[in-house]
Scaffold this active site. Structure first.
Site, mmCIF file in Angstrom:
data_model
loop_
_atom_site.group_PDB
_atom_site.id
_atom_site.type_symbol
_atom_site.label_atom_id
_atom_site.label_comp_id
_atom_site.label_asym_id
_atom_site.label_seq_id
_atom_site.Cartn_x
_atom_site.Cartn_y
_atom_site.Cartn_z
ATOM 1 N N HIS A 61 -9.215 3.848 -1.506
ATOM 2 C CA HIS A 61 -7.867 3.298 -1.389
ATOM 3 C C HIS A 61 -7.504 2.426 -2.599
ATOM 4 O O HIS A 61 -7.370 1.212 -2.493
ATOM 5 C CB HIS A 61 -7.773 2.492 -0.094
ATOM 6 C CG HIS A 61 -6.418 1.928 0.199
ATOM 7 N ND1 HIS A 61 -5.240 2.521 -0.218
ATOM 8 C CD2 HIS A 61 -6.057 0.798 0.879
ATOM 9 C CE1 HIS A 61 -4.217 1.790 0.200
ATOM 10 N NE2 HIS A 61 -4.673 0.741 0.855
ATOM 11 N N ILE B 257 -12.420 -1.274 -1.385
ATOM 12 C CA ILE B 257 -11.837 -1.636 -2.679
ATOM 13 C C ILE B 257 -12.140 -0.488 -3.647
ATOM 14 O O ILE B 257 -13.286 -0.037 -3.738
ATOM 15 C CB ILE B 257 -12.425 -2.966 -3.170
ATOM 16 C CG1 ILE B 257 -11.977 -4.104 -2.255
ATOM 17 C CG2 ILE B 257 -12.044 -3.238 -4.613
ATOM 18 C CD1 ILE B 257 -12.690 -5.418 -2.516
ATOM 19 N N CYS C 40 -12.854 0.029 7.931
ATOM 20 C CA CYS C 40 -11.955 -0.616 6.967
ATOM 21 C C CYS C 40 -12.003 0.121 5.628
ATOM 22 O O CYS C 40 -13.078 0.458 5.130
ATOM 23 C CB CYS C 40 -12.364 -2.068 6.752
ATOM 24 S SG CYS C 40 -12.516 -3.028 8.292
ATOM 25 N N SER C 41 -10.845 0.368 5.035
ATOM 26 C CA SER C 41 -10.807 1.053 3.746
ATOM 27 C C SER C 41 -11.401 0.161 2.664
ATOM 28 O O SER C 41 -11.311 -1.068 2.732
ATOM 29 C CB SER C 41 -9.378 1.461 3.391
ATOM 30 O OG SER C 41 -8.504 0.358 3.439
ATOM 31 N N CYS D 75 0.808 -1.217 0.000
ATOM 32 C CA CYS D 75 0.000 0.000 0.000
ATOM 33 C C CYS D 75 0.841 1.267 0.000
ATOM 34 O O CYS D 75 0.315 2.367 -0.159
ATOM 35 C CB CYS D 75 -0.947 0.004 1.198
ATOM 36 S SG CYS D 75 -2.088 -1.397 1.206
#
Length: 377
Positions: free
Chosen positions: A325, A209, A206-207, A82
């Site tokens: 993200h 897709i 949570c980031s 990332c």
């Protein structure tokens, strides 16, 4: 020699089902090049993590140079999970500092939404050491940061509500960012009652897709944005190697190195983009970067100190949690937001024009961290 940012470009983050990985890269690059006042590009660096795995496409640097007519210049793709975008940006900076190049185009991109959640998860898990007992025990990224969150709760007075405050802040910031993935308002109650991913992390912690790309043109020629510091560090690749579950040493070390290079301290930074892959990651990062004392980040969150009008605004773009993200693009998207903040035309623009900005991009469960400090000159 110094390095400056001349221009930036970025696509909207979210679901770009009608655009390929190549389309996204070229769109962001064209926007940055159109604003670069005709600078001749000497090299291209691409930040990307899963182009080969999910888009079946490599040679990304050469594709950018070829399709944009930049000539037979050197190009490379950088991978650091990332942190791929931040690492690509750093290599562009170092290429100029070395004297090899005058002008460098850096682009980060990822195409993820077309694949199933299972496929994306499998590829993302390649950013963890696959030869360890942690892999066979089923440890995932939400699992790692879920363990971290529970330990943080145990050591402090923090609770799931404080993580929800981070998620809500970043969603509220994203609402004013036209390029952000999530444009739908939410409430603290919805966040707290959302589906659990890994206790105590829910869906909003949570980031997502994401598809998207961001680009920047760097140069040795002066502009209004100067790069004061570029720093990178590595950290443990396994939870069992961590000496402190509530510390991400790569963030702390890269931050310390960046402050030393810039000749400043955390108190001097006016605006921050942090790698909030999970709400808990933002909590740890604001402590590791020295913005707040260790184990007191939750109090800063509770007191609104990281909000746009707070003493240390964090993720005014909406962050990974709500801006989105697209893994390889994230580090460059942080730079995009900070450049606009320093120029006075950003979403959620600070009331007082900032002078110093910090971007922190994380890879893996703390395997990589890259920190850049920008100055308005």
């Amino acid at each position: 020699m110094s390095v400056y940012i001349h221009s930036v470009g970025m696509t909207k983050f979210g679901n770009s089902e009608n655009n390929s990985l190549k389309d996204l890269m070229l769109a962001a690059c064209r926007e940055a090049l159109d604003q670069a006042n005709g600078l001749k590009i000497d090299a291209v660096y691409v930040g990307n993590f899963m182009g080969g795995s999910l888009a079946n496409q490599e040679i990304l640097g050469a594709i950018v140079a070829n399709d944009l007519g930049l000539g037979y210049i050197p190009t490379a793709k950088l991978e650091g999970a990332c942190a791929s975008g931040g690492i690509a940006f750093r290599q562009g900076v170092l290429g100029i500092l070395s004297g090899e190049y005058e002008n460098v185009l850096v682009v980060g991109a990822e195409k993820m939404k077309h694949a199933s959640t299972a496929e994306v998860t499998q590829v993302i898990n390649s950013a963890m050491d696959q030869t360890t007992n942690e892999k066979y025990a089923g440890l995932t990224f939400p699992g790692f940061f879920g363990v971290t969150a529970n330990r943080y709760f145990y050591e402090t007075g923090a609770s799931k509500a404080h993580l929800a405050m981070i998620a809500l802040k970043n969603r509220e910031n994203a609402l004013n960012n036209p390029l952000a993935q999530f444009q739908k308002p939410t409430t603290i109650e919805e966040i707290l009652n959302a589906r659990i991913i890994t206790d105590p992390l829910g869906l909003f912690d949570c980031s997502p897709i994401t598809d998207g790309a961001a680009a920047v043109v760097l140069s040795s020629k002066p502009s209004d944005i100067k790069i004061l510091a570029s720093a990178q560090a590595s950290g443990p690749t396994m939870m069992q190697d961590a000496t402190d579950l509530l510390s991400l040493s790569a963030i702390r070390l890269s931050g310390r190195q960046a402050y030393e290079k810039a000749g400043i301290g955390p108190q001097d930074i006016d605006v921050v983009e942090i790698h909030d892959c999970f709400s808990m990651t933002e909590m740890i990062a604001i402590e590791e970067l020295g913005f707040f004392p260790k184990l007191e980040g939750w109090l800063a969150i509770e007191q609104g100190k990281t909000r746009v009008n707070g003493e240390k605004p964090v993720n005014t773009s909406g962050g990974l949690l709500s801006r989105g993200h697209p893994i390889g693009a994230t580090g460059i998207a942080q730079i995009y937001q900070l450049v606009h903040q320093l120029r006075g035309n950003a979403p959620n623009q600070l009331e007082k024009l900032p002078r110093l900005a910090l971007a922190q991009n994380l890879g893996g469960t703390g395997a990589y961290s890259v920190v850049h400090i920008l100055e308005r000159v």
